[in-house]
Design a protein around this motif. Sequence first.
Motif, PDB file in Angstrom:
ATOM      1  N   MET A   1       0.771  -1.501  -0.021  1.00  0.00           N
ATOM      2  CA  MET A   1       0.253   0.243  -0.224  1.00  0.00           C
ATOM      3  C   MET A   1       1.012   1.141  -0.333  1.00  0.00           C
ATOM      4  N   MET A   2       0.469   2.213  -0.492  1.00  0.00           N
ATOM      5  CA  MET A   2       1.031   3.520  -0.560  1.00  0.00           C
ATOM      6  C   MET A   2       0.300   4.971  -0.406  1.00  0.00           C
ATOM      7  N   ILE A   3       0.303   5.322   0.802  1.00  0.00           N
ATOM      8  CA  ILE A   3      -0.542   6.217   1.069  1.00  0.00           C
ATOM      9  C   ILE A   3       0.253   7.736   0.396  1.00  0.00           C
ATOM     10  N   CYS A   4      -0.410   8.321   0.149  1.00  0.00           N
ATOM     11  CA  CYS A   4      -0.091  10.165  -1.158  1.00  0.00           C
ATOM     12  C   CYS A   4      -1.015  10.959  -0.063  1.00  0.00           C
ATOM     13  N   PHE A   5       0.034  11.416   0.784  1.00  0.00           N
ATOM     14  CA  PHE A   5      -0.699  12.733   1.882  1.00  0.00           C
ATOM     15  C   PHE A   5      -0.305  13.685   1.790  1.00  0.00           C
TER      16      PHE A   5
ATOM     17  N   ARG B   1      -7.014   9.447 -10.987  1.00  0.00           N
ATOM     18  CA  ARG B   1      -6.672   8.259 -11.834  1.00  0.00           C
ATOM     19  C   ARG B   1      -5.475   7.462 -11.440  1.00  0.00           C
ATOM     20  N   ILE B   2      -4.927   8.419  -9.835  1.00  0.00           N
ATOM     21  CA  ILE B   2      -3.718   7.727  -9.543  1.00  0.00           C
ATOM     22  C   ILE B   2      -3.743   6.689  -8.343  1.00  0.00           C
ATOM     23  N   TYR B   3      -5.131   7.318  -8.013  1.00  0.00           N
ATOM     24  CA  TYR B   3      -4.915   6.440  -6.866  1.00  0.00           C
ATOM     25  C   TYR B   3      -6.676   5.072  -6.876  1.00  0.00           C
ATOM     26  N   ASP B   4      -6.495   4.382  -6.066  1.00  0.00           N
ATOM     27  CA  ASP B   4      -7.761   3.613  -5.818  1.00  0.00           C
ATOM     28  C   ASP B   4      -8.611   3.182  -4.576  1.00  0.00           C
ATOM     29  N   LEU B   5      -8.186   4.317  -3.586  1.00  0.00           N
ATOM     30  CA  LEU B   5      -8.758   4.945  -2.755  1.00  0.00           C
ATOM     31  C   LEU B   5      -8.812   6.203  -2.447  1.00  0.00           C
ATOM     32  N   ILE B   6      -9.503   7.107  -2.514  1.00  0.00           N
ATOM     33  CA  ILE B   6      -9.232   8.399  -1.994  1.00  0.00           C
ATOM     34  C   ILE B   6     -10.076   8.685  -0.966  1.00  0.00           C
ATOM     35  N   ILE B   7      -9.959   9.565   0.330  1.00  0.00           N
ATOM     36  CA  ILE B   7     -10.403   9.627   1.249  1.00  0.00           C
ATOM     37  C   ILE B   7     -10.050  11.321   1.463  1.00  0.00           C
TER      38      ILE B   7
ATOM     39  N   ILE C   1      -9.250  11.577  11.680  1.00  0.00           N
ATOM     40  CA  ILE C   1      -9.984  11.679  10.483  1.00  0.00           C
ATOM     41  C   ILE C   1      -9.516  10.400   9.571  1.00  0.00           C
ATOM     42  N   PHE C   2      -8.668  10.339   9.072  1.00  0.00           N
ATOM     43  CA  PHE C   2      -8.073   9.929   8.050  1.00  0.00           C
ATOM     44  C   PHE C   2      -7.404   9.013   8.297  1.00  0.00           C
ATOM     45  N   LYS C   3      -6.750   8.302  10.053  1.00  0.00           N
ATOM     46  CA  LYS C   3      -6.787   6.748  10.280  1.00  0.00           C
ATOM     47  C   LYS C   3      -7.614   6.325  10.469  1.00  0.00           C
ATOM     48  N   GLN C   4      -8.571   6.909  10.968  1.00  0.00           N
ATOM     49  CA  GLN C   4      -9.694   5.648  11.139  1.00  0.00           C
ATOM     50  C   GLN C   4     -10.483   5.579   9.638  1.00  0.00           C
ATOM     51  N   GLU C   5     -10.992   6.469   9.246  1.00  0.00           N
ATOM     52  CA  GLU C   5     -11.564   6.319   7.491  1.00  0.00           C
ATOM     53  C   GLU C   5     -10.892   4.815   6.990  1.00  0.00           C
TER      54      GLU C   5
END
Length: 172
Positions: free
Chosen positions: A109-113, A142-148, A157-161
């Motif tokens: 997994m890659m997190i783009c923060f 297009r970059i991400y599989d999941l956007i929060i 909130i990001f960590k919980q989601e």
Amino acid sequence: MILKAFKEKSNRKYVNKLLAERKPTVNNEKIKTVAVLLNASEFHEFEVFRVYFKSLGLTSPKHKIVAFTMDDKLEHNQWNAHYSPKDFGWKGKIKNPDLEDFINEPFDMMICFYKNSVLQIDQIAAASKALFKVGISNVDERIYDLIIDVELKDINIFKQELKKYLNILKKL
């Protein structure tokens, strides 16, 4: 100045080509290794992620936190690595071997923060061999599989989601 604009255009074209060829894959593999991509001018509390990974039970020594900075001379001992515009060449060429290794590492997994789109950060995110990409910016979906979609200050909130969605997807 003109050369800089041409270089940026060639790199933007490379990113668009990568994103057009991207084929998102779905797998049921559990997440073991995680990469985090930060923009140093937006967010610098990298230790939050290390603590978060431990709380999720992700204790692999292969986790990597990388930061982008616009200042070529700035040294960061906090991050595993940092990079700047000088590490990028023409047509998507990466000049930094550590950054090339980061891109080619197949993280689970890659997190783009980061919120603001910066060509170099988008290039790394698009070129990365990470299997599952999570972002908080919907500038280029297009970059991400999941956007929060949260603000940078709403890290809790990001960590919980993220935990919620990883459990739903059976990735934890």
